[in-house]
Enzyme design. Sequence first.
Site, PDB file in Angstrom:
ATOM      1  N   ASP A 279      13.667  -3.647  -2.504  1.00  0.00           N
ATOM      2  CA  ASP A 279      13.008  -2.413  -2.078  1.00  0.00           C
ATOM      3  C   ASP A 279      13.003  -2.390  -0.562  1.00  0.00           C
ATOM      4  O   ASP A 279      12.836  -3.425   0.089  1.00  0.00           O
ATOM      5  CB  ASP A 279      11.599  -2.283  -2.658  1.00  0.00           C
ATOM      6  CG  ASP A 279      10.663  -3.403  -2.256  1.00  0.00           C
ATOM      7  OD1 ASP A 279       9.952  -3.262  -1.252  1.00  0.00           O
ATOM      8  OD2 ASP A 279      10.655  -4.438  -2.962  1.00  0.00           O
ATOM      9  N   ASP A 364       2.974   3.155  -5.006  1.00  0.00           N
ATOM     10  CA  ASP A 364       2.520   1.872  -4.469  1.00  0.00           C
ATOM     11  C   ASP A 364       1.012   1.961  -4.257  1.00  0.00           C
ATOM     12  O   ASP A 364       0.539   2.685  -3.376  1.00  0.00           O
ATOM     13  CB  ASP A 364       3.258   1.597  -3.154  1.00  0.00           C
ATOM     14  CG  ASP A 364       2.835   0.295  -2.475  1.00  0.00           C
ATOM     15  OD1 ASP A 364       1.836  -0.308  -2.919  1.00  0.00           O
ATOM     16  OD2 ASP A 364       3.479  -0.104  -1.500  1.00  0.00           O
ATOM     17  N   GLU A 366      -2.180  -0.249  -3.389  1.00  0.00           N
ATOM     18  CA  GLU A 366      -2.680  -1.550  -2.927  1.00  0.00           C
ATOM     19  C   GLU A 366      -3.783  -1.343  -1.899  1.00  0.00           C
ATOM     20  O   GLU A 366      -3.783  -0.365  -1.141  1.00  0.00           O
ATOM     21  CB  GLU A 366      -1.551  -2.391  -2.340  1.00  0.00           C
ATOM     22  CG  GLU A 366      -0.718  -1.724  -1.268  1.00  0.00           C
ATOM     23  CD  GLU A 366       0.441  -2.583  -0.812  1.00  0.00           C
ATOM     24  OE1 GLU A 366       0.170  -3.672  -0.268  1.00  0.00           O
ATOM     25  OE2 GLU A 366       1.601  -2.157  -0.992  1.00  0.00           O
TER      26      GLU A 366
END
Length: 477
Positions: A279, A364, A366
């Site tokens: 990625d 994503d 987080e």
Amino acid sequence: MHFVLYLRHIFATFMTGNQTEGNTKMEQEFAMQHGRRGMSVFDFDGTLTRHDTLFQFARHAVGKHGLRRAFLRSLPAILSWKLGLRSNIEAKETLFGHLYRGMPLSEFEEHGRTFADVVDQDLRPAGMALLEEARKRGDRLVIDSASMGQWIQPWAERHGFDDVIATMPEVDARGRLTGRFATPNCYGTEKVTRLREVFPDRDRWHITAHGDSSGDSALLDYADTPHLLRKHSLRDRLIIAAFLLVSLMLVLAAILAYNRYITTPPYVSEELYPVRGIDVSAHNGMMNLDAAAAAGMEFVFIKATEGRDFRDANFALNYLKAGHAGMKRGAYHFFRFDSDGIAQAVNLLKALRGRPLELGVAIDIEEHGNPTGIPADSITARLRDMVDFLILNGHRVTFYSNSDGLHKYVLPDYRGFPTWICSFNESTEQSDFTYWQYNHRGSVPGIRGDVDLNAFGGSREQWEKHLAEYARENQRK
């Protein structure tokens, strides 16, 4: 018990002040009248010297760099001792071993002889004044110290001491130091034990003992006339405390850095997980993805957006490069806890501009990089809005996070959706995941610097089935 005695001696010294010297003379005269000879027993470090000679001698013998290396290697043992988890002798022997293991005894002794000049430059006036008084009285002069005899003896002979009782190093058959002690560490009650061994006829002596720390309390209690020199100044104690605090913080920071950045990546079985990928984002700079594909990278997740208005500058270029290299492509969005979910979805869709993605979109999620203090229900509500909007627009969503993040924000509402787990633990193999990001510091041809490495969570057959499902969804759009 010895600490209580030490406090008692401190109080006695404070209350009597300068009367101690006069009391000693009178007691000595009384003892001599009854057939007892005077003996003055001195601790060495901090009593006759200003500072502990352990580190001074180490700098003298192995240099500053050698001392620094040995100290850093021994720091866990030293801190454990300061925290009461290990004994004084264990910590000291650990440091001693790192400093001198393998050194010939003759070399060690030669360093001790030349060290006498160093000691003479660091003498404590109060202790030396007591030594002069004892010499005038005609006392037998004894050093009883936890330091090594090899660096005390030359200085003691120079200053007229009769006996030196000290810790002694162990030496192997080749005459080299093993790094261990041949005698118990001459500290605390061991000082009295060793003094009794040398002078078993206690009744013959009137003993005056001089010390400066709790390690001397047993000796002071054993003496007829104890004399405790006051400890170092408050400034010195504050410096020591600050040093220990900084050392502890450095150790904790080193442990955190090791666990977070330096740990060895887990082994990921090529037999179980044959399909590998990466990625990337603009942070990876200009890349040659043809070279990455030739090295076995079959898929890539490309950063597209973040929050409600940020777009990755290299997304369009990286998308074209990955397609030219024949890599299967996915796009990911960094979810902001403090932004409206629908606005974030719109930002992502505008960046995609209808570009086909063989692996779809990933969110994503987080806590690192996000603001703190936002209620969890607000975060999950914004995430739900974003996911619903993307699904309504024909996109299947993959969720990226670590194990804690997936359980906290994803699995309660989206169990069964594709997951992309970030983990550096080999036990992750036992988990249920679609993709596994297993290394933040990978090296791939065509990409400068570190790059994230990933594996598809299944066999080659499962990979082909996975791609076919996405292909059918793209056709329906």
